[in-house]
Design a protein around this motif. Sequence first.
Motif, short mmCIF file in Angstrom:
data_model
loop_
_atom_site.label_atom_id
_atom_site.label_comp_id
_atom_site.label_asym_id
_atom_site.label_seq_id
_atom_site.Cartn_x
_atom_site.Cartn_y
_atom_site.Cartn_z
N ALA A 118 38.79 44.98 43.90
CA ALA A 118 38.94 44.39 42.57
C ALA A 118 39.43 42.96 42.73
CB ALA A 118 39.92 45.20 41.73
N GLY A 119 38.57 41.99 42.42
CA GLY A 119 38.87 40.60 42.69
C GLY A 119 38.35 40.23 44.06
N THR A 150 34.07 43.77 42.64
CA THR A 150 34.00 43.12 41.33
C THR A 150 34.81 41.83 41.33
OG1 THR A 150 35.93 44.30 40.40
CG2 THR A 150 33.77 45.35 40.18
N ASP A 151 34.38 40.91 40.50
CA ASP A 151 35.09 39.65 40.32
C ASP A 151 34.67 39.06 38.98
OD1 ASP A 151 36.85 37.82 42.32
OD2 ASP A 151 35.75 36.54 40.93
N ILE A 152 35.48 38.15 38.48
CA ILE A 152 35.13 37.50 37.21
C ILE A 152 34.25 36.27 37.42
CG2 ILE A 152 37.13 35.96 37.07
CD1 ILE A 152 37.26 36.76 34.05
N ARG A 206 30.04 41.85 38.03
CA ARG A 206 31.02 41.01 37.35
C ARG A 206 31.90 41.89 36.46
NH1 ARG A 206 32.16 38.03 32.80
NH2 ARG A 206 33.15 36.02 33.23
N LEU A 207 33.20 41.68 36.54
CA LEU A 207 34.13 42.48 35.74
C LEU A 207 35.34 41.64 35.37
CD1 LEU A 207 34.80 45.36 34.63
CD2 LEU A 207 36.18 45.67 36.69
N ASN A 208 35.66 41.66 34.09
CA ASN A 208 36.90 41.09 33.58
C ASN A 208 37.93 42.21 33.56
OD1 ASN A 208 38.99 40.06 32.02
ND2 ASN A 208 37.66 39.17 30.47
N MET A 223 41.62 48.09 46.35
CA MET A 223 42.25 46.85 46.80
C MET A 223 42.24 45.85 45.66
SD MET A 223 41.23 46.04 50.74
CE MET A 223 41.98 46.99 52.07
N CYS A 224 43.42 45.39 45.28
CA CYS A 224 43.54 44.32 44.28
C CYS A 224 44.59 43.36 44.82
CB CYS A 224 43.94 44.87 42.92
SG CYS A 224 43.93 43.62 41.61
N ARG A 225 44.19 42.60 45.82
CA ARG A 225 45.13 41.80 46.59
C ARG A 225 45.07 40.33 46.18
NH1 ARG A 225 44.28 42.69 52.68
NH2 ARG A 225 42.25 41.79 52.18
N ASN A 226 46.27 39.77 45.94
CA ASN A 226 46.40 38.36 45.58
C ASN A 226 45.63 38.04 44.30
OD1 ASN A 226 47.85 37.69 48.14
ND2 ASN A 226 45.89 38.31 49.02
N VAL A 227 45.63 38.99 43.39
CA VAL A 227 45.01 38.82 42.08
C VAL A 227 46.08 38.86 40.99
CG1 VAL A 227 43.41 39.83 40.40
CG2 VAL A 227 42.81 39.82 42.84
N MET A 228 46.99 39.83 41.09
CA MET A 228 47.95 40.04 40.01
C MET A 228 48.99 38.94 39.91
SD MET A 228 48.40 44.09 39.44
CE MET A 228 49.36 44.42 40.89
#
Length: 280
Positions: A118-119, A150-152, A206-208, A223-228
């Motif tokens: 994710a991201g 996924t990414d924006i 693509r995902l918001n 994995m949602c690393r260095n996004v939040m």
Amino acid sequence: MKFFNNHAEDLTRLELPSSDFNKVRKLLHDYCGIYIQEGKEALVKARMLKRIRHLKLRGFKEYLDFMDSDESGAEFLALVDVLTTNKTSFFRESQHFEFLREEVLPNTRQRDLKWWSAGCSSGEEPVSCAITWLEEQPDYGSGSLKILATDIAQSMLQIGKSGIYAAEKLHGIPGFVVNKYFSKLPETPPSYRLDPAVRKMISYARLNLKESWPMKGPFHVIMCRNVMIYFNRQTQEELVSRFHRLLEPGGYLFLGHSESMQGNSSRFRNIRPAVYQKIR
């Protein structure tokens, strides 16, 4: 040519009005939850100037008027692309991939797995996950791995989908990994194409993260690393709760090493730096 050089120099001397800076901050936060802090005017200015130069406009007001009048919404999405940070690399925060190899994968013999990046930016993270899994398959037998990436930022997703990376992106990867999973293209500057066997394991979309999520779990790894770090605390807690719902029991959530769980610790066990396991 002289006109355009002078035009570019004139643009760099422009000041970004605080009202325009705050408008852009609000638009981005309302759309995808990313919070631009006070003091980031220079960064926002530099990235907006990329779009202003591309469109050959004369300043920030003209650009924002243009964006507001674009009924297709394409220019707003282009602005989102340039404002979002896309720093990434293959096997970034290598301890996480060591943990996958040494602790996670040995317990997945014969399993069909679903992971989510994710991201994902331009794809280096999901590619690193796929290669880590493939390298362990001789030891852990059959099974399959499907990775949702996924990414924006649509521009970053296009790079991931192409599977083509500039040579400098591969610096730091062991030579045998490069030779096994990438092929050099006859181009200048040099670039490499990812092996189709790896590419077919990854689905890009693509995902918001702030909007509804169409995919279904359960995922074994998220994995949602260095996004939040780009979200405020409330949005961070909401995201972790949503990740929890999509993880299988005992599944793993990986965050960046500068990120923390924020209010959801009772439902996760912290087993390594920035690695959490769902416990209920």
